[in-house]
Write a protein that holds these residues in place. Sequence first.
Motif: not given
Length: 174
Positions: A129-137, A99-106, A29-31
């Motif tokens: 942040p990389p590896g984030f697993s909390g509630k997504r905005k 829309f969400h930002m899962r896996g978006v790095f910027a 997930a952080s790559s």
Amino acid sequence: MKRYVIDFFLYSCLAALVLAGNVARAGSASSCVQTTGGWISMQEKKILLINDRGKKIFLLARIADEPTELAAGYQYICPDVISHSAILFDFGRQFTSRFHMRGVFAPLDIAFFDQSGKLVNVAHMTAEPPGFSGKRKLYSATAPYRYALETPAGYLAGHFLSGDTTRLMVESVH
């Protein structure tokens, strides 16, 4: 209303499949990667926007208008690629998905436009942040929209693309 719920469900399922494929390709997930299948299949096109000052802004954007492209967006794309690109999502009709930002790095800016190209609203989306697993905005428009333009954070404000007179010239998309 039922059709929108069904469409949302189908897009969500497709997004999950694309996400699973992107995670497998990215390794973790952080790559990040330079391209994904969804990214490669998006056609590049020069679109025309009219800013708040009446100035024409030509922007080279990837057009996401197929289900796999709509689901992929910037997921797992490296920040250096994001920093010099844009994606215009065309849902083909008025739409109300989020829309969400899962896996978006910027961080990104997103501008929502209605069927005629009138700006609905603009939002700033923060990278997780990389590896984030909390509630997504989740980010959404204040009214139904057809088009959503994602750009690097700061691009829209820097080009005065955020007011009542901002327009997407729809004929430049098709």
